[in-house]
Design an enzyme around this catalytic site. Sequence first.
Site, short mmCIF file in Angstrom:
data_model
loop_
_atom_site.label_atom_id
_atom_site.label_comp_id
_atom_site.label_asym_id
_atom_site.label_seq_id
_atom_site.Cartn_x
_atom_site.Cartn_y
_atom_site.Cartn_z
N CYS A 228 -7.48 4.86 -3.54
CA CYS A 228 -6.46 3.84 -3.25
C CYS A 228 -6.17 3.88 -1.75
CB CYS A 228 -5.19 4.10 -4.05
SG CYS A 228 -5.41 4.14 -5.83
N GLY A 230 -5.73 1.84 0.82
CA GLY A 230 -4.77 1.06 1.59
C GLY A 230 -5.25 0.87 3.02
N GLY A 232 -5.99 3.21 5.04
CA GLY A 232 -7.00 4.21 5.37
C GLY A 232 -6.50 5.47 6.03
N LYS A 234 -5.35 8.31 4.79
CA LYS A 234 -5.90 9.53 4.20
C LYS A 234 -7.38 9.67 4.54
CE LYS A 234 -2.25 10.82 1.79
NZ LYS A 234 -1.40 9.67 2.11
N ASP A 251 -10.27 0.23 -2.28
CA ASP A 251 -8.95 -0.25 -2.66
C ASP A 251 -9.11 -1.45 -3.58
OD1 ASP A 251 -5.93 0.32 -1.57
OD2 ASP A 251 -6.17 -1.74 -2.27
N ASP A 259 -8.37 -3.46 8.46
CA ASP A 259 -8.22 -2.82 9.78
C ASP A 259 -8.90 -1.47 9.86
OD1 ASP A 259 -6.67 -4.96 10.64
OD2 ASP A 259 -4.78 -4.01 10.03
N ASP A 289 -4.01 8.41 -3.87
CA ASP A 289 -2.65 8.25 -3.36
C ASP A 289 -2.13 6.98 -4.00
OD1 ASP A 289 -0.27 8.10 -2.03
OD2 ASP A 289 -1.12 8.15 -0.02
N CYS A 342 4.24 9.27 -2.81
CA CYS A 342 5.46 9.55 -2.06
C CYS A 342 6.70 9.28 -2.92
CB CYS A 342 5.51 8.74 -0.77
SG CYS A 342 5.17 6.98 -0.96
#
Length: 385
Positions: A228, A230, A232, A234, A251, A259, A289, A342
């Site tokens: 996952c 997103g 990037g 991680k 993703d 980006d 994540d 998170c």
Amino acid sequence: MTPAARIAAAISLLDTILPGEPAERALTNWARGHRFAGSKDRAAIRDHVYDALRCRGSFAQLGGGEDGRALMLGLLRAQGIDPQTIFTGEGYGPEPLSAAEQAALEAPVPEDLAELDWPEWLRPALRADLGAGYGAISEAMRARAPVILRVNIARTDPKKAAEMLAAEGIVTQPHPLVATALEVIEGARKVHRSAAYMNGLVELQDAASQAATALVPLAPGMRVLDYCAGGGGKALALAAACPEAVIHAHDADPARLRDLPVRAARAGAEIALCPPGAPGTGYDLVVVDAPCSGSGTWRRTPEAKWRLDPARLSELVALQAEILEKAADLVADGGVLAYMNCSFLEVETAAQLRDLEARGWACQTERRFSPLEGADGFYVALLHR
């Protein structure tokens, strides 16, 4: 702008944001329509708005209402500033206090102000899941989050990065949670224009996220999937920690990855983008994540906590379970599945491991990070079959 004019601007912005306008969009539109406002004015107004969103419940209690005007009254009262010195009606300041407002400001201050800054429906779960840390974490979540940088250790080291940043007026200090992290203590607004950032030597990434990533096992030649990915973050951290590993990023929404090639090139990292819906299989390490409530990051995105509701939380929990089930099938025999997000909430963290454990997965390592450690709330678990 005078302090009173800044408060008046924040009132206007909050009355746009509270019904549903995204805070960043409202602030951007306001700045475009008020070119006379200098950078210090815009920064002060932004701080007022985000302070009010973080402390919306307690400021509403202190200010006697839930609109922008009441929240700014609450902010001033919390800061020990007499609202009558600001609410004068002079110049571009807010109108004088009404009798009802004056009465509200004279009411006793409740003892449980920090708890008011969680959504009421979520407080029982947070109280249970945070346990003895509930009170201290509740208080910590009312303050601004620190600005943390991740040093790209594939290209430099923390000492050199700190020196390079200092040369441009950005003062940092090492973060105790993880060796790659630098906390910005002065000049945070200069980071995006700094040579260290522009040249890929540092990235913005919270210390807990860095520390969680540092826990995953890496070795040269390993096939690693950031499932996952997103934006990037991680994947970039993994590539910096072990440039000899083969890093893939996937993703469900490929637009989120748009980006990443530019960021990877800037960082000198090699990251392969998976085709949409085709992440491949047989990875030595799969990092998940997962999308979540974001409760551990609500200091940074405070409007999100007031927009979360039980139905949306249930949707996220179901989505996390679905993602984990799919991701587990991508791990090679003997490989590791790293689950992280998170969130403070047990239903989004440890509870999500139960189905995997019933399928033969075992948790090797589990770690929760807290704002009491100078970081976001974050959870990571490493599992193997």
